[in-house]
Design an enzyme around this catalytic site. Sequence first.
Site, mmCIF file in Angstrom:
data_model
loop_
_atom_site.group_PDB
_atom_site.id
_atom_site.type_symbol
_atom_site.label_atom_id
_atom_site.label_comp_id
_atom_site.label_asym_id
_atom_site.label_seq_id
_atom_site.Cartn_x
_atom_site.Cartn_y
_atom_site.Cartn_z
ATOM 1 N N GLU A 35 0.822 -1.209 0.000
ATOM 2 C CA GLU A 35 0.000 0.000 0.000
ATOM 3 C C GLU A 35 0.858 1.262 0.000
ATOM 4 O O GLU A 35 0.521 2.240 -0.672
ATOM 5 C CB GLU A 35 -0.946 -0.005 1.209
ATOM 6 C CG GLU A 35 -2.051 -1.044 1.138
ATOM 7 C CD GLU A 35 -3.017 -0.804 -0.014
ATOM 8 O OE1 GLU A 35 -3.063 0.330 -0.547
ATOM 9 O OE2 GLU A 35 -3.736 -1.744 -0.386
ATOM 10 N N TYR A 118 -6.193 6.573 4.419
ATOM 11 C CA TYR A 118 -6.410 5.531 3.418
ATOM 12 C C TYR A 118 -5.638 4.265 3.767
ATOM 13 O O TYR A 118 -6.197 3.159 3.765
ATOM 14 C CB TYR A 118 -5.996 6.004 2.018
ATOM 15 C CG TYR A 118 -5.880 4.820 1.077
ATOM 16 C CD1 TYR A 118 -7.022 4.238 0.537
ATOM 17 C CD2 TYR A 118 -4.641 4.233 0.800
ATOM 18 C CE1 TYR A 118 -6.931 3.110 -0.260
ATOM 19 C CE2 TYR A 118 -4.542 3.114 0.004
ATOM 20 C CZ TYR A 118 -5.689 2.553 -0.516
ATOM 21 O OH TYR A 118 -5.605 1.422 -1.287
ATOM 22 N N ASP A 136 -10.060 5.329 -2.339
ATOM 23 C CA ASP A 136 -8.978 5.912 -3.121
ATOM 24 C C ASP A 136 -9.595 6.618 -4.327
ATOM 25 O O ASP A 136 -10.820 6.739 -4.441
ATOM 26 C CB ASP A 136 -7.940 4.856 -3.530
ATOM 27 C CG ASP A 136 -8.453 3.912 -4.612
ATOM 28 O OD1 ASP A 136 -9.673 3.905 -4.901
ATOM 29 O OD2 ASP A 136 -7.623 3.176 -5.185
#
Length: 313
Positions: A35, A118, A136
């Site tokens: 990520e 996020y 996102d």
Amino acid sequence: MAVDSSALLSWYEVQARDLPWRRDGVTAWHILMSEIMLQQTPVVRVAPIWEEWVQRWPVPSRMAASSQADVLRAWGKLGYPRRALRLHECAGVLAADHGDVVPSDVDTLLRLPGIGAYTARAVACFAYGQRVPVVDTNVRRVVARAVHGSAEPGNPSTTRDLADVSALLPRTRARAATFSAALMELGATVCTARSPECTRCPLPNCAWVDAGRPAHTGERRKVQKFAGTDRQVRGKLMAVLRESTAPVERVLLDQVWLDDPGQRDRALHSLLIDGLVEQTDDGLFALAGEGSRLTPEPPRSRMIGDPASPNPA
């Protein structure tokens, strides 16, 4: 309008890309690394480097035991290398305070270095199957079109965006986590920004299509250029230091950007300020952790502009 979760999940079961961080045996630490790497970086560039990192640093303590310079070299040309430094810092905290395990709840994840809203929710969802909204750019676009009938999402709003996606999640944890991945996949591969392939979309209803696919009425976000920017210069300076096993003289850095010495000096100073580069007592330059750290001062030769406002690498 809601999103048909059954249709989306059935599509995802067949059409999901075979990404390495989606395979069996992947840990929460591996997902966290992916990520961080995937922020503003295409999958095709991330995948091979991520697989190298999983082998080299299978647990946080292994990364924490490596130097900042080692991590920066391994980061290579992924861009925005401050992400690598923050991940190294995060690894140290995980090793020291969390038993070498990435936490599963969002609030604890948010307290880790370099972990934002996020990333915290993505790890909680994709690593632990938590029923949390993950938002996102791709997800925002799908929701804007399918639910609100807009060609493009408006300006980001954490409160609004999380509420929008939370309202769409299936009630069961397992379905909700897969739904989040599927929604993101739809935006990345079908409901794209420039050329949405509506004929391939699995959703039986879409407010934007029903409205006749109205054009975007607001100002389009400009694609950020790279050539000639401070980011490009920073990247060239970092490349010299990554390829060297010892601190280098200033003249080697000067040679990477002859067109605008002032811009080069500004970029170098910003790297010093960001802690990506260090200057030794005898005036040489090295990656973080490989020089005797001094309080950085603007390089004295040909400095122009405002060095206090660096652009990110």
